[in-house]
Design a protein around this motif. Sequence first.
Motif, short mmCIF file in Angstrom:
data_model
loop_
_atom_site.label_atom_id
_atom_site.label_comp_id
_atom_site.label_asym_id
_atom_site.label_seq_id
_atom_site.Cartn_x
_atom_site.Cartn_y
_atom_site.Cartn_z
N MET A 96 4.66 7.89 -5.79
CA MET A 96 4.28 6.49 -5.75
C MET A 96 5.16 5.59 -6.57
SD MET A 96 1.82 5.79 -4.08
CE MET A 96 0.80 4.32 -4.62
N LEU A 99 8.17 4.79 -4.73
CA LEU A 99 7.76 3.74 -3.58
C LEU A 99 7.63 2.31 -4.57
CD1 LEU A 99 5.24 5.31 -1.35
CD2 LEU A 99 7.38 4.51 -0.62
N LEU A 103 9.62 -0.95 -3.20
CA LEU A 103 8.97 -2.12 -2.90
C LEU A 103 9.18 -3.30 -3.57
CD1 LEU A 103 6.59 -2.45 -0.82
CD2 LEU A 103 4.95 -2.37 -2.67
N ARG A 106 12.49 -4.94 -2.67
CA ARG A 106 12.43 -5.76 -1.42
C ARG A 106 11.46 -7.02 -1.52
NH1 ARG A 106 13.97 -1.00 -0.83
NH2 ARG A 106 15.52 -0.68 0.60
N TYR A 107 10.33 -7.01 -1.98
CA TYR A 107 9.60 -8.12 -2.21
C TYR A 107 9.54 -8.95 -3.64
CZ TYR A 107 7.49 -6.25 1.93
OH TYR A 107 7.28 -5.67 3.42
N ILE A 115 2.15 -9.07 -1.23
CA ILE A 115 3.06 -8.23 -0.35
C ILE A 115 2.57 -8.35 1.07
CG2 ILE A 115 3.73 -6.01 0.36
CD1 ILE A 115 4.25 -5.70 -2.69
N MET A 119 4.37 -9.53 4.31
CA MET A 119 4.37 -8.64 5.53
C MET A 119 4.04 -9.58 6.72
SD MET A 119 2.96 -5.05 4.63
CE MET A 119 3.37 -4.24 6.34
N MET A 122 6.46 -11.75 8.06
CA MET A 122 7.65 -11.09 8.88
C MET A 122 7.10 -10.68 10.24
SD MET A 122 9.56 -8.79 6.05
CE MET A 122 8.35 -8.44 5.20
N LEU B 153 8.09 6.75 6.33
CA LEU B 153 9.33 6.25 5.77
C LEU B 153 10.90 6.44 6.23
CD1 LEU B 153 8.41 6.50 1.91
CD2 LEU B 153 8.73 4.45 3.11
N PHE B 156 13.37 3.17 7.22
CA PHE B 156 13.26 2.66 5.88
C PHE B 156 13.41 1.44 5.80
CE2 PHE B 156 14.19 2.74 1.23
CZ PHE B 156 13.07 3.39 0.87
N ARG B 158 11.53 -2.75 4.81
CA ARG B 158 10.66 -3.57 4.21
C ARG B 158 9.12 -3.19 4.59
NH1 ARG B 158 12.20 -9.66 3.09
NH2 ARG B 158 10.38 -9.47 1.71
N LEU B 159 9.08 -3.42 5.85
CA LEU B 159 7.57 -3.27 6.29
C LEU B 159 6.97 -1.84 6.34
CD1 LEU B 159 8.19 -5.00 9.75
CD2 LEU B 159 6.62 -5.84 7.81
N ILE B 161 7.94 0.45 3.98
CA ILE B 161 7.66 0.63 2.80
C ILE B 161 6.21 0.19 2.13
CG2 ILE B 161 8.29 0.39 0.36
CD1 ILE B 161 11.33 0.23 1.43
N ALA B 162 6.04 -0.84 2.68
CA ALA B 162 4.73 -1.56 2.35
C ALA B 162 3.66 -0.74 2.95
CB ALA B 162 4.74 -3.06 2.68
N SER B 163 3.84 -0.46 4.20
CA SER B 163 2.87 0.32 5.19
C SER B 163 2.87 1.76 4.36
CB SER B 163 3.19 0.47 6.42
OG SER B 163 3.81 -0.56 6.84
N ALA B 164 3.61 2.32 4.00
CA ALA B 164 3.55 3.60 3.21
C ALA B 164 2.87 3.48 2.23
CB ALA B 164 4.97 4.26 2.98
N VAL B 165 3.17 2.57 1.14
CA VAL B 165 2.17 2.33 -0.15
C VAL B 165 0.96 2.23 0.32
CG1 VAL B 165 1.83 0.64 -1.92
CG2 VAL B 165 4.39 1.34 -1.42
N ARG B 166 0.44 1.26 1.21
CA ARG B 166 -0.95 1.14 1.57
C ARG B 166 -1.54 2.35 1.96
NH1 ARG B 166 -1.57 -4.46 4.73
NH2 ARG B 166 -3.76 -3.84 4.73
N ASN B 240 -0.62 -0.74 10.45
CA ASN B 240 0.96 -1.00 10.06
C ASN B 240 1.55 0.64 9.92
OD1 ASN B 240 0.61 -3.49 9.72
ND2 ASN B 240 0.11 -3.41 7.65
N TYR B 244 4.67 0.44 12.69
CA TYR B 244 6.17 0.13 12.28
C TYR B 244 7.07 1.53 12.30
CZ TYR B 244 4.16 -4.47 11.12
OH TYR B 244 3.60 -5.53 11.38
#
Lengths: 124, 526
Positions: A96, A99, A103, A106-107, A115, A119, A122, B153, B156, B158-159, B161-166, B240, B244
């Motif tokens: 985590m 990650l 993250l 990039r953001y 975020i 997203m 985009m 991932l 790899f 932006r999209l 990474i954010a999806s993986a975090v969620r 997501n 993605y």
Amino acid sequence: MGNNLASNFAEIAAVVLFGIGFTDLFLHKNLIKKIIGLNIMDTAVYLFLAVKGYISGLKAPIIENGVQSTEAYINPIPSGLVLTGIVVSVSVSALMLALTVALYERYHTLDLDMISLKMKGMEE
Amino acid sequence: MSFVQNVPCFSILMTMFAAILSSAAGGKTARKISIGIAAAVGVMSAFLLVFLMGTGDSYAYMMGHFPAPWGNELRAGMLEAAMALLFCIIMLLSLLGGGEEAAEDVREEKANFYYIMADLLLAANLALVYTNDLFTAYVFVEINTIAACGMILGKFNRLTIASAVRYMIMSLMGSGLLLLGICFFYDMTGHLLMSNIREEIAVIAGSGAYQVPFLLTVGLVSVGLAIKSALWPFHAWLPNAYGYSTVASSAMLSSIVSKGYIFLLLKIIFRIVGLEAFVRSHVTDILFLFGMTGMILGSVDAIRQNNIRRMVAYSSVAQIGYIFMGIGMGTTGGMEASVYHILAHASAKALVFTAVSGLVRVSGGKTGLKDLSGAGFRNRAAGAGFVIGSLSMIGIPGCAGFVSKLMFAKASLEDAFYMIPVLACLAISTLLNAIYFMRVVLFLYTPDDVHLPEEGRDAGHGKEAGSIRTAAGTVLAGTAGENGTGTGNSLQFRIAVTGFICLNLFLGICTGPVSEAVKTGLSIFG
């Protein structure tokens, strides 16, 4: 009821901590605070297990002076479970955090709502 | 003991060793190892399945020759072997079908990591299928989560990474609840092996003690696993994550990972709690309600999507709803239907994801529905795959989805209370499924010769190649140039789509033996 509460205070503390950690993980917007919540949650479970395995007055389950009676030591299984659980939660926290770094690069924010908004931008 | 009974242990160990081996190999070798191991374990599971169908019984397998309360145990019956076989087939075909896209999406120097994750994913799910020990199940649930995160991932950016975090956040909440539930089970019974917990729970239930904790535990475990398998209100991470990531990952996530968790839930219901006690706890009612809502709302969300990958992802929410509705009915019939729907949905959804990747590839890499017009002509194999997959999801006779829907309807007739809602939801959901899948099919087969920059690929003419490069993404133009064939379909892709179609038709046509096997499998499950 009151008696049970008093004698099980450690378990109650564990479950309350679990609730705090879970709520943190669920509701906080900030990713780092979410990860802190995750760790509180996992640690609360280990506290619960450790309390369950402990028998007051007995020793850690390492054979001493050749005493092999099960009466002399606490229950080793919950300790084993805690160890396994710690390994799991360390790896999950590490993942985590990694990650989170990726993250943030990039953001440029740790706020999950922001975020999500970016997203959406985009996707359009 | 017959030698074939070693298969559960061997298949878990072999897949884990494959992952270790892949860490020292390059990307291409790692891919070959993954495909090889999935095929080998699949063949082994098939042998085990045939063996168990012969004996008609399940058996417990001691790990390391330590007897029950001390040693770890595996347990295999028909259902477990069938599920392992299904996972291996899907893994194999997804890797074949998504191989090209994965080669583009995954950075070359990291490619072997992707296949390590794929191996671990298979290992974790095989372990979830076979294990008879609750804490082992928890550990593999976490391995599965991490491996699934790695799969998301693979591509790899932006999209993802954010999806993986969620995905990780939701999934970790689920595992937290599951872990607490497992600790409560251990606390109440003093055991971690499923069969021992079952015995103790019977004693406890007889004495009338621990009513509230028992209810709470069942609730924690069910909700934890429901979050992890993306049941309706907990599905926010799903679109997501599936939409993605690279296509092989999407296929595996929807067809293997979420099914592995549901299978674990079924195991807990049958092997620990007992079906009757589970129904008495009324957790079934919650699952039933969520499942039905998910069936409708997942489909409504799917209709609103304009991106085909996300549409297919939302359709998964609806299909998971079906499975939980069956579990929520709390009858043997409902459970059988759910298990059949696991098989049906796993085979159909992996097919649809793979087919979509082929369709998107010939449409200049665009995923909007309008961009896909005529794609069915440009890539016939993928078009056929999508049509068969859609028909199966909608539930047209001859395809896998029809059988499970029929089984759901039949199961609902056993109980007047469930009959009206189930039949109504099935009807509405089927209609909605038909709307969004058939809409895409219509787009796919609408000739679109007004402005087709991608047309050039069919003919392979030089003059259109320029327009491909301007119109399409550079990556896709690259593939078109390299392949030089009409649709850019490799042999692997064709094999994968054909394999998936055969699997769907097999489940749709040979229903008798399969549903009989599911029935017997469930009866010896507990």
